[in-house]
Design an enzyme around this catalytic site. Structure first.
Site, PDB file in Angstrom:
ATOM      1  N   HIS A  66     -11.528  44.556  23.528  1.00 11.81           N
ATOM      2  CA  HIS A  66     -11.282  45.411  24.695  1.00 11.81           C
ATOM      3  C   HIS A  66     -10.224  46.457  24.355  1.00 11.81           C
ATOM      4  CE1 HIS A  66     -11.193  46.671  28.732  1.00 11.81           C
ATOM      5  NE2 HIS A  66     -10.805  45.584  29.357  1.00 11.81           N
ATOM      6  N   HIS A  88     -20.113  52.561  21.914  1.00 14.23           N
ATOM      7  CA  HIS A  88     -19.606  52.101  23.211  1.00 14.23           C
ATOM      8  C   HIS A  88     -20.747  51.460  23.988  1.00 14.23           C
ATOM      9  CE1 HIS A  88     -17.623  52.203  27.149  1.00 14.23           C
ATOM     10  NE2 HIS A  88     -16.511  52.339  26.475  1.00 14.23           N
ATOM     11  N   ASP A 117     -10.905  55.248  21.439  1.00 15.80           N
ATOM     12  CA  ASP A 117      -9.948  54.681  20.489  1.00 15.80           C
ATOM     13  C   ASP A 117      -9.912  55.385  19.146  1.00 15.80           C
ATOM     14  OD1 ASP A 117      -8.956  52.639  22.118  1.00 15.80           O
ATOM     15  OD2 ASP A 117     -10.761  51.463  21.812  1.00 15.80           O
TER      16      ASP A 117
HETATM   17  N1  CMC Z   1     -20.322  50.951  13.428  1.00 14.42           N
HETATM   18  C1  CMC Z   1     -21.519  50.688  12.867  1.00 14.42           C
HETATM   19  N2  CMC Z   1     -22.604  50.279  13.538  1.00 14.42           N
HETATM   20  C2  CMC Z   1     -22.449  50.098  14.853  1.00 14.42           C
HETATM   21  C3  CMC Z   1     -21.233  50.343  15.518  1.00 14.42           C
HETATM   22  C4  CMC Z   1     -20.131  50.788  14.753  1.00 14.42           C
HETATM   23  N3  CMC Z   1     -18.964  51.050  15.306  1.00 14.42           N
HETATM   24  N4  CMC Z   1     -21.373  50.093  16.836  1.00 14.42           N
HETATM   25  C5  CMC Z   1     -22.640  49.686  16.991  1.00 14.42           C
HETATM   26  N5  CMC Z   1     -23.296  49.700  15.797  1.00 14.42           N
HETATM   27  C6  CMC Z   1     -24.714  49.400  15.574  1.00 14.42           C
HETATM   28  C7  CMC Z   1     -24.979  47.905  15.626  1.00 14.42           C
HETATM   29  O1  CMC Z   1     -24.861  47.322  14.352  1.00 14.42           O
HETATM   30  C8  CMC Z   1     -26.388  47.874  16.156  1.00 14.42           C
HETATM   31  O2  CMC Z   1     -27.245  48.205  15.080  1.00 14.42           O
HETATM   32  P1  CMC Z   1     -28.707  47.499  14.960  1.00 14.42           P
HETATM   33  O3  CMC Z   1     -29.459  47.966  16.170  1.00 14.42           O
HETATM   34  O4  CMC Z   1     -29.249  47.969  13.668  1.00 14.42           O
HETATM   35  O5  CMC Z   1     -28.445  46.017  14.981  1.00 14.42           O
HETATM   36  C9  CMC Z   1     -26.428  49.045  17.149  1.00 14.42           C
HETATM   37  O6  CMC Z   1     -25.433  49.960  16.667  1.00 14.42           O
HETATM   38  C10 CMC Z   1     -26.087  48.639  18.601  1.00 14.42           C
HETATM   39  O7  CMC Z   1     -24.840  47.942  18.585  1.00 14.42           O
HETATM   40  P2  CMC Z   1     -24.392  46.818  19.638  1.00 14.42           P
HETATM   41  O8  CMC Z   1     -23.367  45.953  18.999  1.00 14.42           O
HETATM   42  O9  CMC Z   1     -25.608  46.171  20.214  1.00 14.42           O
HETATM   43  O10 CMC Z   1     -23.718  47.713  20.752  1.00 14.42           O
HETATM   44  P3  CMC Z   1     -22.772  47.182  21.927  1.00 14.42           P
HETATM   45  O11 CMC Z   1     -23.005  48.080  23.087  1.00 14.42           O
HETATM   46  O12 CMC Z   1     -22.933  45.720  22.153  1.00 14.42           O
HETATM   47  O13 CMC Z   1     -21.317  47.383  21.290  1.00 14.42           O
HETATM   48  C11 CMC Z   1     -19.170  48.210  20.807  1.00 14.42           C
HETATM   49  C12 CMC Z   1     -20.404  48.339  21.719  1.00 14.42           C
HETATM   50  C13 CMC Z   1     -18.082  49.152  21.312  1.00 14.42           C
HETATM   51  C14 CMC Z   1     -18.625  46.756  20.871  1.00 14.42           C
HETATM   52  C15 CMC Z   1     -19.570  48.574  19.362  1.00 14.42           C
HETATM   53  O14 CMC Z   1     -20.077  49.892  19.311  1.00 14.42           O
HETATM   54  C16 CMC Z   1     -18.409  48.407  18.377  1.00 14.42           C
HETATM   55  O15 CMC Z   1     -18.189  47.290  17.883  1.00 14.42           O
HETATM   56  N6  CMC Z   1     -17.663  49.501  18.071  1.00 14.42           N
HETATM   57  C17 CMC Z   1     -16.501  49.418  17.200  1.00 14.42           C
HETATM   58  C18 CMC Z   1     -15.308  48.858  17.971  1.00 14.42           C
HETATM   59  C19 CMC Z   1     -14.741  49.873  18.939  1.00 14.42           C
HETATM   60  O16 CMC Z   1     -14.522  51.027  18.597  1.00 14.42           O
HETATM   61  N7  CMC Z   1     -14.461  49.411  20.174  1.00 14.42           N
HETATM   62  C20 CMC Z   1     -13.854  50.265  21.198  1.00 14.42           C
HETATM   63  C21 CMC Z   1     -14.699  50.400  22.424  1.00 14.42           C
HETATM   64  S1  CMC Z   1     -14.053  51.633  23.550  1.00 14.42           S
HETATM   65  C22 CMC Z   1     -12.626  50.867  24.263  1.00 14.42           C
HETATM   66  C23 CMC Z   1     -12.889  50.061  25.492  1.00 14.42           C
HETATM   67  O17 CMC Z   1     -13.655  50.508  26.367  1.00 14.42           O
HETATM   68  O18 CMC Z   1     -12.272  48.960  25.625  1.00 14.42           O
END
Ligand code: CMC
Length: 428
Positions: free
Chosen positions: A267, A306, A362
């Site tokens: 988060h 995101h 971030d």
């Molecule tokens: N780098 C590389 N690949 C990614 C990333 C990333 N940062 N984020 C998502 N993907 C890929 C993921 O591997 C998946 O690929 P595939 O379809 O081939 O399996 C696809 O994109 C969809 O990802 P997901 O994990 O299903 O997406 P989600 O909506 O569950 O996750 C997230 C959102 C923010 C947790 C994720 O994008 C992430 O881990 N980002 C890096 C951490 C980050 O910057 N977090 C801050 C969020 S903003 C602050 C807040 O609101 O608290």
């Protein structure tokens, strides 16, 4: 045509019609769908609430596909350019921008509460020298409930407002004391002649000089970051604030829980991870190799992607611009060039384009925080200070909403059913 949904239960052949309002059906309308009289009725299974609206809210609007964020209908870009954090806090709490007189009264009402009871100071001194400032912050916010027993009267709007002001006013003081504690420095009392952000910087960084000079560019940059982080609808921390608040506990206890949720690395902790990642990459020449590894599933590009935004996070755009203004004062960071190069390559790369992965809030905020002189452990605390306005606004809205009751989800029970107690000597 009526806005209804017709459901055929293939287990019984029966049909049901349920109303559709605001693109939503009421989960409780499914309860009538039963296979027989003993059946409890149909439920929905939605771990992590990915497709469940838990409330009606008029505070924050997000369109993740278009990259839109609005507080009470005002675009975040306009608020970041023209407003201040305390004015935005008023907007979130009351729903409208204040007149000059209302704003003056509000600022006065908040700033008179910036001091902490002296016992709070003693309490904070009890933490270990290396206590994480976020652990100190959330514990101290919870401890405030013991100083304000009238905060229990959550049905009284005037009492709620008095504690909303206290929480907004006291969080920077708690955060600054937590920081000074972690660096072994004396605590600096609030200076109510300074702005909200200016006072915070003063409490953090004042040493033995007679007057700490707050740099106006850095003060404004911090205020903009506060505006951008003030609310983000039903995220994990806000959901915690509402869920705990629904038990009618006082707002200090509920906010301790919300802050605990924010503390988690999924988060509020990603900006710190961005800095670690940039340091590991080291220099621009290593960027293509790093991107290759991310694409191969070896780690993530932190600060990208995101759950809600499937385009450029509108907050990231503003933060990027603010970063340049801060670096003009503090001198640039080599990590900024690296971040820009990472962004450039990622935005051209099919892997990121196809998955709609763009910089989030971030990606650049950690760089600014570092340039302002904050240690990485403070980054989540810097998020919690402005999010207080969102938490208290959402908590107040909860208590005005006749639809709300104590939050109490259902479960799908997967364990054993009734069985006899087994004596110790008979157990395997
Ligand atoms: N780098 C590389 N690949 C990614 C990333 C990333 N940062 N984020 C998502 N993907 C890929 C993921 O591997 C998946 O690929 P595939 O379809 O081939 O399996 C696809 O994109 C969809 O990802 P997901 O994990 O299903 O997406 P989600 O909506 O569950 O996750 C997230 C959102 C923010 C947790 C994720 O994008 C992430 O881990 N980002 C890096 C951490 C980050 O910057 N977090 C801050 C969020 S903003 C602050 C807040 O609101 O608290």
């Amino acid at each position: 045509m009526a806005d209804t949904l017709t459901i055929t239960d293939n287990r019984t052949g029966k049909q049901y019609e349920v109303p559709v309002t605001d693109g939503t059906i009421k989960a409780i309308d499914l309860r009538q769908i039963k296979v027989d009289d003993d059946d409890f009725g149909l439920m929905t299974y939605d771990p992590a609430f990915t497709n469940t609206a838990s409330c009606r809210s008029a505070i924050t609007y997000i369109d993740g596909d278009k990259g839109i964020l609005e507080y009470r209908g005002y675009p975040i870009e306009q608020l970041a350019e023209k407003s201040t954090y305390l004015e935005v806090a008023y907007l979130l709490v009351f729903g409208e921008l204040p007149t000059a007189a209302q704003l003056a009264e509000w600022i006065d009402g908040v700033t008179t509460h910036t001091l902490l009871h002296e016992n709070i100071k003693h309490l904070m001194r009890g933490f270990r020298y290396d206590a994480h400032p976020m652990g100190v912050f959330l514990s101290t916010v919870g401890a405030l409930s013991t100083f304000y027993p009238d905060a229990k009267k959550v049905h009284d709007p005037a009492i709620r407002l008095s504690h909303i002001k206290k929480l907004i006013a006291k969080t920077p003081t708690i955060a600054a004391y937590a920081y000074r504690h972690s660096t072994g420095r004396f605590y600096v009392y609030p200076d109510n002649n300074l702005s909200f952000a200016g006072n915070f910087l003063n409490m953090l960084f004042k040493m033995t000089e007679a007057k700490y000079e707050v740099n106006p560019v850095l003060e404004r940059a911090l205020d903009i970051l506060f505006i951008l982080h003030a609310d983000h609808e039903q995220n994990c921390g806000t959901n915690a604030m509402r869920a705990i608040g629904s038990s009618e506990v006082d707002p200090y206890s509920a906010m301790a829980g919300a802050a605990a949720a924010l503390y988690g690395p999924l988060h509020g902790g990603a900006n710190e991870a961005v800095l670690t990642m940039l340091r590991q990459i080291g220099n621009k020449a290593n960027v293509p190799d790093f991107i290759k590894k991310v694409k191969a599933g070896e780690g993530r590009l932190m600060g990208f992607g995101h759950r809600v935004y499937k385009s450029y996070d509108p907050r990231a755009k503003i933060i990027k611009k603010t970063a340049y203004e801060v670096f003009d004062v503090t001198g640039t960071s080599p990590l900024l060039d690296l971040a820009l190069e990472l962004e450039r390559i990622a935005l051209e790369d099919e892997y990121f384009v196809k998955r709609k992965l763009y910089p989030n809030v971030d990606f650049y905020s950690g760089l600014i925080y570092e340039a302002l002189g904050f240690a990485p452990e403070m980054f989540t605390v810097l998020f919690a200070i402005p999010r207080t306005a969102g938490w208290v606004a959402q908590w107040d809205e909860l208590h005005r909403d006749a639809d709300q009751k104590i939050a109490r989800p259902r479960q799908i029970y997967t364990g054993h059913r009734t069985r006899d107690y087994v004596a110790m000597d008979k157990r395997q």
